[in-house]
Design a protein around this motif. Structure first.
Motif, PDB file in Angstrom:
ATOM      1  N   THR A 156     -46.628 -14.773   0.122  1.00  0.00           N
ATOM      2  CA  THR A 156     -47.343 -13.573   0.538  1.00  0.00           C
ATOM      3  C   THR A 156     -47.855 -13.689   1.983  1.00  0.00           C
ATOM      4  O   THR A 156     -48.363 -12.711   2.533  1.00  0.00           O
ATOM      5  CB  THR A 156     -48.539 -13.292  -0.383  1.00  0.00           C
ATOM      6  OG1 THR A 156     -49.519 -14.334  -0.221  1.00  0.00           O
ATOM      7  CG2 THR A 156     -48.104 -13.255  -1.849  1.00  0.00           C
ATOM      8  N   CYS A 157     -47.705 -14.891   2.565  1.00  0.00           N
ATOM      9  CA  CYS A 157     -48.252 -15.127   3.902  1.00  0.00           C
ATOM     10  C   CYS A 157     -47.219 -14.965   5.007  1.00  0.00           C
ATOM     11  O   CYS A 157     -47.566 -15.089   6.192  1.00  0.00           O
ATOM     12  CB  CYS A 157     -48.839 -16.543   3.982  1.00  0.00           C
ATOM     13  SG  CYS A 157     -50.198 -16.837   2.836  1.00  0.00           S
ATOM     14  N   VAL A 158     -45.953 -14.727   4.638  1.00  0.00           N
ATOM     15  CA  VAL A 158     -44.906 -14.651   5.657  1.00  0.00           C
ATOM     16  C   VAL A 158     -45.192 -13.530   6.653  1.00  0.00           C
ATOM     17  O   VAL A 158     -45.039 -13.694   7.874  1.00  0.00           O
ATOM     18  CB  VAL A 158     -43.523 -14.474   5.000  1.00  0.00           C
ATOM     19  CG1 VAL A 158     -42.451 -14.253   6.052  1.00  0.00           C
ATOM     20  CG2 VAL A 158     -43.183 -15.700   4.144  1.00  0.00           C
ATOM     21  N   ALA A 159     -45.611 -12.389   6.140  1.00  0.00           N
ATOM     22  CA  ALA A 159     -45.929 -11.252   7.005  1.00  0.00           C
ATOM     23  C   ALA A 159     -47.285 -11.384   7.675  1.00  0.00           C
ATOM     24  O   ALA A 159     -47.609 -10.612   8.576  1.00  0.00           O
ATOM     25  CB  ALA A 159     -45.874  -9.945   6.214  1.00  0.00           C
ATOM     26  N   ARG A 214     -54.594 -12.438  12.674  1.00  0.00           N
ATOM     27  CA  ARG A 214     -53.521 -12.450  11.677  1.00  0.00           C
ATOM     28  C   ARG A 214     -52.760 -13.756  11.798  1.00  0.00           C
ATOM     29  O   ARG A 214     -52.305 -14.127  12.880  1.00  0.00           O
ATOM     30  CB  ARG A 214     -52.581 -11.252  11.855  1.00  0.00           C
ATOM     31  CG  ARG A 214     -51.536 -11.135  10.739  1.00  0.00           C
ATOM     32  CD  ARG A 214     -50.862  -9.763  10.750  1.00  0.00           C
ATOM     33  NE  ARG A 214     -51.803  -8.698  10.451  1.00  0.00           N
ATOM     34  CZ  ARG A 214     -52.188  -8.360   9.226  1.00  0.00           C
ATOM     35  NH1 ARG A 214     -51.700  -9.001   8.180  1.00  0.00           N
ATOM     36  NH2 ARG A 214     -53.052  -7.375   9.050  1.00  0.00           N
ATOM     37  N   GLY A 216     -49.803 -16.396   9.734  1.00  0.00           N
ATOM     38  CA  GLY A 216     -48.752 -16.348   8.723  1.00  0.00           C
ATOM     39  C   GLY A 216     -47.937 -17.621   8.662  1.00  0.00           C
ATOM     40  O   GLY A 216     -48.057 -18.525   9.501  1.00  0.00           O
TER      41      GLY A 216
END
Length: 290
Positions: free
Chosen positions: A114-117, A129, A131
């Motif tokens: 869920t952290c790729v974006a 932000r 990621g």
């Protein structure tokens, strides 16, 4: 409150931190994690040792989070409560926030997929932000580099001109032909206190390949020389690009602790690099009460 709270040790390109998991803000409340305890934790002989402390906590449990995050408070579930080794609060740390996300993933508080974006994390420099990459590294949107003048730093009995740049915290990036490895950074550089009333991180920078590759060393306020500085890498990359007549580009940044990549665009700066956990354990009661 447990007498033996869990602690982690980790680093980003050898910029190392004591990490305190405290999701609900009950283990390390503000009145317990005072400057004296931060200094003890970061002491490399009598404590655990580190360039700073990162408390992993939800934003709602940080007293000054509403002030620094404003309307973004509700969007930032997590807050990087970062303290310098001298116990002072720090606005932002590019190496620290990558390690912060790595800890959220390894502690099972976030799923890496869920952290790729990217997820929004609160800091005293505002929301950032951060990621995950496909190769195991992490990236962070550091926001735009904001120049605010020029200044000079004095070290090793020499004076270096530099560009004053804010990355949420203040920097003086000094490009020089003097080999950075030859300089003595054991003492704090002199600087213009009127330009930097809250202190400054000073980078000395060799340009290895114009607008593409630099090497730097950094003296961080409240810490001393560190093996790496993420915000410093961004400030130095921006200064190198501007010096080469560019306003955008990707710069490889070699620091004593490894290599980082900085992408500067018209609207922001993205820092990419590794994050590593080294150890996990508990603080002993005899040390805490000693």
């Amino acid at each position: 409150m447990t007498l033996a709270p869990r602690v982690l040790l980790g680093h980003g390109t050898e910029n190392d931190f004591v990490v305190l998991p405290d999701p609900d803000g009950t283990v390390w409340p503000e009145d317990r994690l005072d400057p004296a305890l931060v200094r003890r934790l970061c002491d490399r002989k009598a404590g655990l040792g580190g360039d700073g402390v990162l408390r992993v906590v939800r934003s709602v449990h940080v007293p000054d989070a509403p002030e620094v995050l404003g309307d973004d408070l509700a969007r930032c579930e997590w807050f990087m409560d970062h303290r310098n080794a001298d116990g002072s609060h720090a606005e932002m740390c590019g190496n620290g926030i990558r390690l912060f996300l790595h800890v959220l993933v390894t502690e099972g508080l976030l799923d890496r997929s869920t952290c790729v974006a990217g997820v929004l994390v609160g800091t005293r420099g505002g929301p950032r932000r951060v990621g995950a990459t496909g190769d195991g590294s992490y990236w962070v949107d550091m926001g735009p580099a904001r120049p605010f003048g020029t200044g000079e730093a004095t070290l090793s009995d020499q004076t270096f001109s530099g560009q004053a740049i804010s990355m949420g915290n203040p920097h003086l990036a000094c490009l020089t032909d003097v080999e950075v490895d030859s300089l003595d950074l054991t003492a704090a550089p002199g600087f213009d206190a009127a330009l930097f009333p809250d202190g400054v991180n000073v980078e000395v920078v060799n340009v290895l390949q114009p607008a593409a590759h630099i090497r730097l060393r950094v003296y961080e306020r409240g810490v001393g020389e560190t093996r790496s500085c993420g915000t410093g890498a961004c400030a130095a990359a921006y200064a190198a690009l501007v010096d080469g007549g560019a306003t955008e580009g990707t710069v490889l940044v070699d620091v004593p602790g490894g290599r980082l990549s900085v992408e500067v665009t018209a609207g922001t700066t993205v820092l990419t690099g590794p994050a590593v956990l080294v150890a996990a354990g508990e603080l002993c009661g005899e040390w805490l009460t000693g």
